[in-house]
Design a protein around this motif. Structure first.
Motif, PDB file in Angstrom:
ATOM      1  N   TRP A 144       0.822  -1.216   0.000  1.00 32.70           N
ATOM      2  CA  TRP A 144       0.000   0.000   0.000  1.00 32.70           C
ATOM      3  C   TRP A 144       0.852   1.261   0.000  1.00 32.70           C
ATOM      4  N   SER A 145       2.154   1.104   0.055  1.00 34.70           N
ATOM      5  CA  SER A 145       3.050   2.257   0.165  1.00 34.70           C
ATOM      6  C   SER A 145       4.049   2.253  -0.976  1.00 34.70           C
ATOM      7  N   CYS A 146       3.931   3.246  -1.870  1.00 34.17           N
ATOM      8  CA  CYS A 146       4.849   3.343  -3.006  1.00 34.17           C
ATOM      9  C   CYS A 146       4.935   4.800  -3.445  1.00 34.17           C
ATOM     10  N   PRO A 147       6.113   5.407  -3.436  1.00 37.92           N
ATOM     11  CA  PRO A 147       6.234   6.825  -3.804  1.00 37.92           C
ATOM     12  C   PRO A 147       5.729   7.132  -5.208  1.00 37.92           C
ATOM     13  N   HIS A 148       5.786   6.156  -6.104  1.00 37.20           N
ATOM     14  CA  HIS A 148       5.367   6.386  -7.485  1.00 37.20           C
ATOM     15  C   HIS A 148       3.847   6.491  -7.634  1.00 37.20           C
ATOM     16  N   TRP A 149       3.119   6.228  -6.565  1.00 39.24           N
ATOM     17  CA  TRP A 149       1.653   6.244  -6.652  1.00 39.24           C
ATOM     18  C   TRP A 149       1.051   7.619  -6.354  1.00 39.24           C
ATOM     19  N   VAL A 150       1.889   8.602  -6.083  1.00 39.42           N
ATOM     20  CA  VAL A 150       1.370   9.952  -5.887  1.00 39.42           C
ATOM     21  C   VAL A 150       0.700  10.409  -7.187  1.00 39.42           C
ATOM     22  N   GLY A 151      -0.541  10.845  -7.074  1.00 42.04           N
ATOM     23  CA  GLY A 151      -1.321  11.205  -8.243  1.00 42.04           C
ATOM     24  C   GLY A 151      -2.165  10.072  -8.767  1.00 42.04           C
ATOM     25  N   GLN A 152      -1.767   8.812  -8.473  1.00 44.33           N
ATOM     26  CA  GLN A 152      -2.577   7.649  -8.853  1.00 44.33           C
ATOM     27  C   GLN A 152      -3.454   7.172  -7.706  1.00 44.33           C
ATOM     28  N   VAL A 153      -2.856   7.165  -6.513  1.00 44.44           N
ATOM     29  CA  VAL A 153      -3.535   6.657  -5.325  1.00 44.44           C
ATOM     30  C   VAL A 153      -3.602   7.727  -4.237  1.00 44.44           C
ATOM     31  N   TYR A 154      -2.510   8.482  -4.064  1.00 45.96           N
ATOM     32  CA  TYR A 154      -2.454   9.535  -3.057  1.00 45.96           C
ATOM     33  C   TYR A 154      -2.471  10.892  -3.749  1.00 45.96           C
ATOM     34  N   PRO A 155      -3.160  11.868  -3.187  1.00 40.98           N
ATOM     35  CA  PRO A 155      -3.075  13.227  -3.747  1.00 40.98           C
ATOM     36  C   PRO A 155      -1.652  13.763  -3.634  1.00 40.98           C
ATOM     37  N   PRO A 156      -1.250  14.658  -4.516  1.00 40.56           N
ATOM     38  CA  PRO A 156       0.080  15.264  -4.391  1.00 40.56           C
ATOM     39  C   PRO A 156       0.276  15.891  -3.009  1.00 40.56           C
ATOM     40  N   ARG A 157       1.518  15.775  -2.538  1.00 47.24           N
ATOM     41  CA  ARG A 157       1.940  16.342  -1.249  1.00 47.24           C
ATOM     42  C   ARG A 157       1.306  15.645  -0.050  1.00 47.24           C
ATOM     43  N   THR A 158       0.724  14.464  -0.255  1.00 51.80           N
ATOM     44  CA  THR A 158       0.198  13.703   0.875  1.00 51.80           C
ATOM     45  C   THR A 158       1.352  13.150   1.702  1.00 51.80           C
ATOM     46  N   PRO A 159       1.380  13.385   3.008  1.00 56.59           N
ATOM     47  CA  PRO A 159       2.460  12.819   3.821  1.00 56.59           C
ATOM     48  C   PRO A 159       2.398  11.294   3.836  1.00 56.59           C
ATOM     49  N   ARG A 160       3.559  10.686   3.941  1.00 56.07           N
ATOM     50  CA  ARG A 160       3.638   9.216   3.922  1.00 56.07           C
ATOM     51  C   ARG A 160       2.741   8.596   4.998  1.00 56.07           C
ATOM     52  N   SER A 161       2.580   9.273   6.121  1.00 57.87           N
ATOM     53  CA  SER A 161       1.764   8.734   7.201  1.00 57.87           C
ATOM     54  C   SER A 161       0.296   8.581   6.804  1.00 57.87           C
ATOM     55  N   ASP A 162      -0.136   9.265   5.729  1.00 55.35           N
ATOM     56  CA  ASP A 162      -1.527   9.178   5.270  1.00 55.35           C
ATOM     57  C   ASP A 162      -1.699   8.274   4.057  1.00 55.35           C
ATOM     58  N   TRP A 163      -0.631   7.648   3.596  1.00 48.91           N
ATOM     59  CA  TRP A 163      -0.726   6.838   2.384  1.00 48.91           C
ATOM     60  C   TRP A 163      -1.670   5.658   2.559  1.00 48.91           C
ATOM     61  N   LEU A 164      -1.631   4.973   3.695  1.00 45.11           N
ATOM     62  CA  LEU A 164      -2.518   3.832   3.892  1.00 45.11           C
ATOM     63  C   LEU A 164      -3.977   4.272   3.813  1.00 45.11           C
ATOM     64  N   ASN A 165      -4.304   5.368   4.474  1.00 42.54           N
ATOM     65  CA  ASN A 165      -5.684   5.833   4.453  1.00 42.54           C
ATOM     66  C   ASN A 165      -6.157   6.113   3.031  1.00 42.54           C
ATOM     67  N   TRP A 166      -5.311   6.772   2.245  1.00 34.87           N
ATOM     68  CA  TRP A 166      -5.686   7.065   0.863  1.00 34.87           C
ATOM     69  C   TRP A 166      -5.744   5.803   0.020  1.00 34.87           C
ATOM     70  N   TYR A 167      -4.831   4.879   0.260  1.00 36.35           N
ATOM     71  CA  TYR A 167      -4.886   3.611  -0.481  1.00 36.35           C
ATOM     72  C   TYR A 167      -6.230   2.925  -0.243  1.00 36.35           C
ATOM     73  N   THR A 168      -6.705   2.901   1.004  1.00 35.86           N
ATOM     74  CA  THR A 168      -7.950   2.200   1.327  1.00 35.86           C
ATOM     75  C   THR A 168      -9.176   2.918   0.779  1.00 35.86           C
ATOM     76  N   ARG A 169      -9.010   4.132   0.271  1.00 35.89           N
ATOM     77  CA  ARG A 169     -10.122   4.815  -0.389  1.00 35.89           C
ATOM     78  C   ARG A 169     -10.088   4.592  -1.904  1.00 35.89           C
ATOM     79  N   THR A 170      -9.015   3.949  -2.387  1.00 38.99           N
ATOM     80  CA  THR A 170      -8.877   3.638  -3.811  1.00 38.99           C
ATOM     81  C   THR A 170      -9.159   2.164  -4.063  1.00 38.99           C
ATOM     82  N   PHE A 171      -8.508   1.298  -3.292  1.00 34.08           N
ATOM     83  CA  PHE A 171      -8.725  -0.145  -3.392  1.00 34.08           C
ATOM     84  C   PHE A 171      -9.302  -0.658  -2.082  1.00 34.08           C
ATOM     85  N   ASN A 172      -9.950  -1.819  -2.130  1.00 30.91           N
ATOM     86  CA  ASN A 172     -10.608  -2.310  -0.923  1.00 30.91           C
ATOM     87  C   ASN A 172      -9.911  -3.491  -0.268  1.00 30.91           C
ATOM     88  N   THR A 173      -8.703  -3.813  -0.743  1.00 28.49           N
ATOM     89  CA  THR A 173      -7.900  -4.834  -0.084  1.00 28.49           C
ATOM     90  C   THR A 173      -6.440  -4.609  -0.428  1.00 28.49           C
TER      91      THR A 173
END
Length: 296
Positions: A17-46
């Motif tokens: 669920w954590s990959c720097p290359h996913w900014v713009g695909q899964v996480y909004p730009p400038r999203t802190p790494r600590s919020d990546w899981l939360n954003w991932y779970t709003r894109t995919f459900n597992t």
């Protein structure tokens, strides 16, 4: 805030669920790494949690993951390698208890999907009794899945029929692994070359033994090269859904940067197969400046 995809008729995700290359695909730009899981779970459900194969999280970390995940999200963690590959399911009570303790906060929060046991290529049918004893001691109320790699389990005869029947009797799912997309042609880059030395080439099966069939499919760094294989799998996954099952599909790529695109392509193929259902995958919101440029 983008919506959760928990209303998808199946579970779809990536191996991490954590990959720097996913900014713009899964996480909004400038999203802190600590919020990546939360954003991932709003894109995919597992998500396929491979990290537990190498090391266990603390119970506090598991609680934090449960708190950060969106409603309807499910983690699918892999058994530690010390249990599956080093001890090979023997005398592993202490290690198994520690692993289950780590998963308990996720189960209590209704964030736990099938936990899968991946056995190595040396774990053959001569160890069937060891496997059966181990599986029967797992908590029956949780979801489990089993990935087999030894040739014995693919003999289309005694051994394969025996293990399939055991899994059906325990309502344990069989992990279906497809690496054909990866091996369809020579590698295009160094990352694919390494991946082709590591991923197994187990025979293809479409056997469902429980309520949540699990498909792990390994694509290429050019995601379109997996399309022909998605065409093969989509009717099968659709049939599982029509039967009332809740499949789990994980899209792998040699370079994790490509995994979300593979997942989106699979969802798009499912939308063609089942046009009466929604397979929309949420995208992260763009910053206001980018949105205003699109309006001009």
């Amino acid at each position: 805030m983008s919506r959760s995809v928990s209303d998808l008729p199946f579970f779809l995700g990536c191996p991490v669920w954590s990959c720097p290359h996913w900014v713009g695909q899964v996480y909004p730009p400038r999203t802190p790494r600590s919020d990546w899981l939360n954003w991932y779970t709003r894109t995919f459900n597992t998500v396929e949690g491979n990290s537990t194969f190498y090391a266990l999280p603390t119970i506090e970390t598991s609680k934090r993951w449960a708190d950060e995940a969106a409603d309807g999200f499910r983690f699918s963690f892999k058994f530690p390698r010390v249990i599956s590959h080093e001890l090979m399911l023997r005398n592993a009570d202490r290690e198994t208890a520690a692993f289950l303790d780590c998963l308990l906060p996720l189960a209590d929060a209704d964030r736990l999907g099938p936990t899968f046991l991946q056995l190595g290529p040396s774990f053959g049918a001569d160890r069937f009794d060891v496997l059966e004893r181990f599986l029967r001691r797992l908590p029956a109320e949780w979801l489990w899945a089993l990935e087999l790699r030894h040739a014995d389990w693919f003999d289309e005869s005694v051994h394969e029929l025996r293990v399939d029947e055991m899994l059906r009797s325990m309502r344990i799912d069989k992990v279906l692994f497809d690496s054909r997309p990866l091996y369809q042609s020579p590698p295009d880059d160094d990352i694919e070359a390494v991946s082709q030395t590591r991923k197994p080439k187990t025979p293809i099966r479409q056997t469902a033994t429980g309520q949540s069939p699990m498909l792990r499919i390994v694509g290429r760094n050019r995601p379109e090269l997996a399309d022909a294989y998605f065409d093969e799998w989509a009717p099968t996954v659709a049939q599982w859904i029509r039967q009332g099952l809740r499949p789990y599909v994980f899209t792998h790529a040699p370079d994790d940067a490509r995994a979300p695109e593979l997942a989106r392509r699979f969802a798009a193929r499912m939308a063609i197969e089942m046009p009466d259902l929604s397979f929309e995958i949420a995208s992260p919101p763009m910053p206001p400046r980018q949105m205003s440029l699109l309006d001009e």
